[in-house]
Design an enzyme around this catalytic site. Structure first.
Site, mmCIF file in Angstrom:
data_model
loop_
_atom_site.group_PDB
_atom_site.id
_atom_site.type_symbol
_atom_site.label_atom_id
_atom_site.label_comp_id
_atom_site.label_asym_id
_atom_site.label_seq_id
_atom_site.Cartn_x
_atom_site.Cartn_y
_atom_site.Cartn_z
ATOM 1 N N GLN A 165 0.202 2.371 -4.652
ATOM 2 C CA GLN A 165 -0.764 2.062 -5.342
ATOM 3 C C GLN A 165 -1.421 3.439 -5.690
ATOM 4 O O GLN A 165 -1.582 4.157 -4.968
ATOM 5 C CB GLN A 165 -1.819 1.310 -4.368
ATOM 6 C CG GLN A 165 -2.900 0.666 -5.322
ATOM 7 C CD GLN A 165 -4.003 0.123 -4.258
ATOM 8 O OE1 GLN A 165 -4.725 0.919 -3.540
ATOM 9 N NE2 GLN A 165 -4.284 -1.164 -4.234
ATOM 10 N N ARG A 175 -4.243 -4.751 -9.286
ATOM 11 C CA ARG A 175 -4.823 -5.244 -7.956
ATOM 12 C C ARG A 175 -6.419 -5.631 -8.653
ATOM 13 O O ARG A 175 -7.079 -4.614 -9.533
ATOM 14 C CB ARG A 175 -5.158 -4.455 -6.785
ATOM 15 C CG ARG A 175 -6.316 -5.218 -5.618
ATOM 16 C CD ARG A 175 -6.232 -4.222 -4.530
ATOM 17 N NE ARG A 175 -5.110 -5.175 -3.633
ATOM 18 C CZ ARG A 175 -5.097 -5.230 -2.099
ATOM 19 N NH1 ARG A 175 -5.949 -4.090 -1.667
ATOM 20 N NH2 ARG A 175 -4.141 -5.901 -1.445
ATOM 21 N N CYS A 219 -5.528 2.578 3.411
ATOM 22 C CA CYS A 219 -5.986 4.022 3.528
ATOM 23 C C CYS A 219 -5.861 4.190 4.956
ATOM 24 O O CYS A 219 -6.375 3.582 5.858
ATOM 25 C CB CYS A 219 -7.418 4.209 2.888
ATOM 26 S SG CYS A 219 -7.355 4.060 1.024
ATOM 27 N N TYR A 227 -13.796 0.430 -7.343
ATOM 28 C CA TYR A 227 -13.423 1.386 -7.466
ATOM 29 C C TYR A 227 -13.399 1.795 -9.078
ATOM 30 O O TYR A 227 -13.844 0.758 -9.962
ATOM 31 C CB TYR A 227 -11.960 2.063 -7.138
ATOM 32 C CG TYR A 227 -12.161 1.941 -5.710
ATOM 33 C CD1 TYR A 227 -13.105 2.654 -4.859
ATOM 34 C CD2 TYR A 227 -11.331 1.225 -4.570
ATOM 35 C CE1 TYR A 227 -13.453 2.664 -3.493
ATOM 36 C CE2 TYR A 227 -11.478 1.145 -3.399
ATOM 37 C CZ TYR A 227 -12.369 1.902 -2.827
ATOM 38 O OH TYR A 227 -12.513 2.069 -1.470
ATOM 39 N N SER A 229 0.188 -4.473 2.316
ATOM 40 C CA SER A 229 -0.984 -4.138 1.676
ATOM 41 C C SER A 229 -1.186 -2.638 1.668
ATOM 42 O O SER A 229 -1.142 -2.086 2.704
ATOM 43 C CB SER A 229 -2.168 -5.010 2.099
ATOM 44 O OG SER A 229 -3.019 -4.990 1.002
ATOM 45 N N ARG A 264 -4.264 -5.834 7.964
ATOM 46 C CA ARG A 264 -4.458 -5.823 9.706
ATOM 47 C C ARG A 264 -3.645 -6.382 10.623
ATOM 48 O O ARG A 264 -3.393 -5.819 11.788
ATOM 49 C CB ARG A 264 -6.093 -6.222 9.814
ATOM 50 C CG ARG A 264 -7.168 -5.583 9.316
ATOM 51 C CD ARG A 264 -8.607 -6.194 9.407
ATOM 52 N NE ARG A 264 -9.735 -5.364 8.915
ATOM 53 C CZ ARG A 264 -10.058 -5.364 7.551
ATOM 54 N NH1 ARG A 264 -9.529 -6.350 6.758
ATOM 55 N NH2 ARG A 264 -10.924 -4.616 7.210
#
Length: 359
Positions: free
Chosen positions: A101, A232, A27, A184, A24, A328
């Site tokens: 992305q 997304r 950032c 966003y 995924s 994660r």
């Protein structure tokens, strides 16, 4: 014993991945003026060598003003291309498909990096700037009001997305994802929480989705028809009066009808700090991917606290999504796909350099 779907190849247009595990976008907040460095190379290279099928570079911003933080990666200036080319190349070298992305932070721009607090940067401090948004509604109380975009400014931003798509293509990326989630810019147009416009970019769901559709039109002028394009989406705002899964299914049906969007990466939330998530548990967002896959008839990616190989395999085996995106879990263990293969009784694909490793 048949190979679990998790470890079967999957094809989108001309691109085939060795398995259905996707890194995924995550950032790193470690760029300078949009330019990444060796940290970004090792971060994504390790995950490709660890066995993922598709490795997505983090949210890569289409303008300096569109960055979440001053440390965010960019694809808007000529010097950025060389780093992006290195990123795509190291992912390919390590056996995965390179994806990226592209994003614009909208009203969530101009914030500190997380380890410095993550709060909006006051304009009087060095490094801050005025965010832009569909409406002059700040993300958090006390932050500077974002500049509400005019129609001509919206068109300009759509062009910035196209320019970043061109840079991604020239750099060698093979999957492109448009970030339209987590509050966003694109999501902030979709959500009635953040979009109070009364022109053609506001009002009902069709009006609020206009920014997304026009941005995709612009991107496709630079992103080839033989390469996959993902979106997304936040599948709910977790707020009264916000987006619901029914709304997002309708948007997904529009994306399916376009014929140029290949997968919906199904996330949720992020438009307001007032959101209330009912329950956080492994797979809590999987029902969104399941609903959109079956109700809109488009491929989906499942995300959210997926950490166990058997869980990831179950999601795909039961037709709840087409790929799983891990975040994660792969930060903690870049070789998670190799270990997952062993757990599920599949011979892992190891880089030649690792063949003698005790795994």
């Amino acid at each position: 014993m048949p190979t679990p779907l998790l470890f079967q190849p999957i094809t989108f247009r001309s691109v085939t991945a060795r398995n259905r595990i996707v890194v995924s976008p995550m950032c790193q907040y470690s760029a300078t003026d949009g330019l990444g460095d060796d940290w970004h190379i090792q971060n994504l290279g390790a995950k490709a060598a660890g066995g993922a099928g598709i490795v997505m570079a983090e949210a890569t911003h289409v303008s300096a003003l569109g960055r979440i933080t001053p440390g965010c990666l960019g694809a808007y200036d000529a010097p950025h291309r060389a780093l992006l080319t290195r990123l795509a190349a190291v992912i390919v070298k390590c056996g995965a498909v390179p994806g990226i992305q592209i994003a614009h932070a909208g009203r969530k721009a101009s914030c500190q990096v997380p380890w410095e607090g993550g709060k909006p940067i006051p304009l009087q401090e060095a490094g801050g700037w005025v965010p832009v948004a569909p409406s002059a509604l700040p993300m958090v109380a006390g932050a500077v009001d974002p500049h509400p975009l005019s129609s001509s400014e919206i068109t300009e931003i759509a062009g910035q997305f196209a320019a970043s798509a061109r840079m991604a293509r020239e750099a060698g990326f093979k999957v492109l994802e448009l970030h339209s989630a987590h509050g966003y810019l694109s999501h902030s147009f979709l959500s009635p929480i953040s979009n109070h416009r009364n022109d053609g970019y506001g009002g009902d769901l069709n009006g609020r989705s206009r920014f997304l559709m026009e941005t995709l039109d612009s991107i496709r002028t630079e992103w080839p028809a033989d390469l996959p394009l993902w979106v997304r989406l936040s599948c709910t705002d977790y707020m009264p009066g916000g987006l619901t899964i029914d709304d997002v299914v309708e948007v997904a049906k529009q994306l399916k009808a376009r014929g140029d969007v290949d997968l919906i990466d199904c996330s949720s939330g992020g438009v307001s700090n007032a959101q209330t998530i009912p329950s956080l548990h492994p797979g809590y967002q999987v029902p969104f991917a399941d609903a959109i896959r079956h109700r809109a008839g488009i491929a989906t990616g499942a995300v959210g606290m997926i950490t166990e190989p058997t869980h990831a395999a179950e999601i795909l085996a039961n037709g709840r999504a087409d790929v799983v995106l891990l975040a994660r879990a792969l930060l903690a263990d870049p070789a998670w796909p190799i270990r997952a293969a062993i757990t599920l009784g599949v011979k892992p694909e190891l880089p030649s350099q690792y063949l003698r490793a005790a795994l």
